[in-house]
Design a protein around this motif. Structure first.
Motif, PDB file in Angstrom:
ATOM      1  N   LEU A  43      45.122  32.689  40.626  1.00  0.00           N
ATOM      2  CA  LEU A  43      44.185  33.197  39.620  1.00  0.00           C
ATOM      3  C   LEU A  43      43.606  34.544  40.017  1.00  0.00           C
ATOM      4  N   VAL A  44      43.136  34.675  41.234  1.00  0.00           N
ATOM      5  CA  VAL A  44      42.524  35.925  41.684  1.00  0.00           C
ATOM      6  C   VAL A  44      43.548  37.061  41.640  1.00  0.00           C
ATOM      7  N   GLY A  45      44.724  36.826  42.168  1.00  0.00           N
ATOM      8  CA  GLY A  45      45.769  37.849  42.169  1.00  0.00           C
ATOM      9  C   GLY A  45      46.215  38.212  40.765  1.00  0.00           C
ATOM     10  N   ASP A  46      46.380  37.205  39.919  1.00  0.00           N
ATOM     11  CA  ASP A  46      46.825  37.466  38.552  1.00  0.00           C
ATOM     12  C   ASP A  46      45.761  38.201  37.744  1.00  0.00           C
ATOM     13  N   PHE A  47      44.510  37.824  37.924  1.00  0.00           N
ATOM     14  CA  PHE A  47      43.446  38.520  37.193  1.00  0.00           C
ATOM     15  C   PHE A  47      43.298  39.950  37.703  1.00  0.00           C
ATOM     16  N   ASN A  48      43.462  40.139  38.992  1.00  0.00           N
ATOM     17  CA  ASN A  48      43.427  41.484  39.560  1.00  0.00           C
ATOM     18  C   ASN A  48      44.561  42.331  38.975  1.00  0.00           C
ATOM     19  N   THR A  49      45.749  41.769  38.867  1.00  0.00           N
ATOM     20  CA  THR A  49      46.884  42.475  38.278  1.00  0.00           C
ATOM     21  C   THR A  49      46.581  42.874  36.845  1.00  0.00           C
ATOM     22  N   TYR A  50      46.016  41.947  36.082  1.00  0.00           N
ATOM     23  CA  TYR A  50      45.654  42.207  34.689  1.00  0.00           C
ATOM     24  C   TYR A  50      44.651  43.364  34.594  1.00  0.00           C
ATOM     25  N   CYS A  51      43.597  43.298  35.399  1.00  0.00           N
ATOM     26  CA  CYS A  51      42.560  44.336  35.368  1.00  0.00           C
ATOM     27  C   CYS A  51      43.098  45.684  35.852  1.00  0.00           C
ATOM     28  N   MET A  52      43.939  45.669  36.865  1.00  0.00           N
ATOM     29  CA  MET A  52      44.478  46.910  37.399  1.00  0.00           C
ATOM     30  C   MET A  52      45.408  47.590  36.400  1.00  0.00           C
ATOM     31  N   ASN A  53      46.124  46.815  35.597  1.00  0.00           N
ATOM     32  CA  ASN A  53      46.969  47.419  34.567  1.00  0.00           C
ATOM     33  C   ASN A  53      46.104  48.177  33.547  1.00  0.00           C
ATOM     34  N   ILE A  54      44.996  47.577  33.175  1.00  0.00           N
ATOM     35  CA  ILE A  54      44.082  48.229  32.229  1.00  0.00           C
ATOM     36  C   ILE A  54      43.464  49.482  32.859  1.00  0.00           C
ATOM     37  N   ALA A  55      42.952  49.353  34.070  1.00  0.00           N
ATOM     38  CA  ALA A  55      42.315  50.485  34.742  1.00  0.00           C
ATOM     39  C   ALA A  55      43.320  51.606  35.012  1.00  0.00           C
ATOM     40  N   GLY A  56      44.515  51.240  35.418  1.00  0.00           N
ATOM     41  CA  GLY A  56      45.538  52.248  35.677  1.00  0.00           C
ATOM     42  C   GLY A  56      45.932  53.004  34.426  1.00  0.00           C
ATOM     43  N   THR A  57      46.080  52.280  33.334  1.00  0.00           N
ATOM     44  CA  THR A  57      46.419  52.921  32.067  1.00  0.00           C
ATOM     45  C   THR A  57      45.286  53.833  31.618  1.00  0.00           C
ATOM     46  N   LEU A  58      44.075  53.378  31.764  1.00  0.00           N
ATOM     47  CA  LEU A  58      42.916  54.202  31.397  1.00  0.00           C
ATOM     48  C   LEU A  58      42.888  55.487  32.212  1.00  0.00           C
ATOM     49  N   SER A  59      43.236  55.410  33.481  1.00  0.00           N
ATOM     50  CA  SER A  59      43.221  56.628  34.306  1.00  0.00           C
ATOM     51  C   SER A  59      44.244  57.653  33.807  1.00  0.00           C
ATOM     52  N   TYR A  60      45.406  57.182  33.342  1.00  0.00           N
ATOM     53  CA  TYR A  60      46.380  58.104  32.739  1.00  0.00           C
ATOM     54  C   TYR A  60      45.789  58.773  31.491  1.00  0.00           C
ATOM     55  N   VAL A  61      45.164  57.966  30.639  1.00  0.00           N
ATOM     56  CA  VAL A  61      44.608  58.488  29.387  1.00  0.00           C
ATOM     57  C   VAL A  61      43.526  59.523  29.670  1.00  0.00           C
TER      58      VAL A  61
END
Length: 104
Positions: A43-61
């Motif tokens: 759960l912790v790893g999967d939720f971290n992956t989910y959040c990091m995808n959002i944060a990473g995409t936001l950084s590109y934008v």
């Protein structure tokens, strides 16, 4: 478009990871987690992956580099956490009980 970018800039990504809630979720649903295979029980790893995808995409934008966002990363944004990690569907109806996790 400028208003969208401004809204994105106002998103606070500095919140601490909701470890207390993930610990509580795992304790409250311990029997459901025990039914998951080891490769589906992070759960912790999967939720971290989910959040990091959002944060990473936001950084590109925010850097004005939307053309460099990997297509797979964009496709994953279409999924909710429970759509992407369906093995945790057993907590979806109770997620509002975990305020920090739900907020993130």
């Amino acid at each position: 478009m400028d208003s969208v970018i401004q809204k994105l800039k106002n998103i606070n990504l500095d919140n601490p990871f909701p470890y207390r809630d993930t610990d509580k979720i795992q304790a409250d649903f311990q029997y459901d987690f025990l039914k998951l295979t080891d490769d589906k029980n992070s759960l912790v790893g999967d939720f971290n992956t989910y959040c990091m995808n959002i944060a990473g995409t936001l950084s590109y934008v925010l850097a004005g580099k939307t053309s460099k966002i990997p297509q797979r990363q964009i496709e994953i944004l279409k999924f909710s956490f429970f759509s992407w990690f369906q093995q945790y569907m057993f907590i979806q109806d109770k997620i509002s009980d975990y305020v920090e996790f739900s907020r993130e």
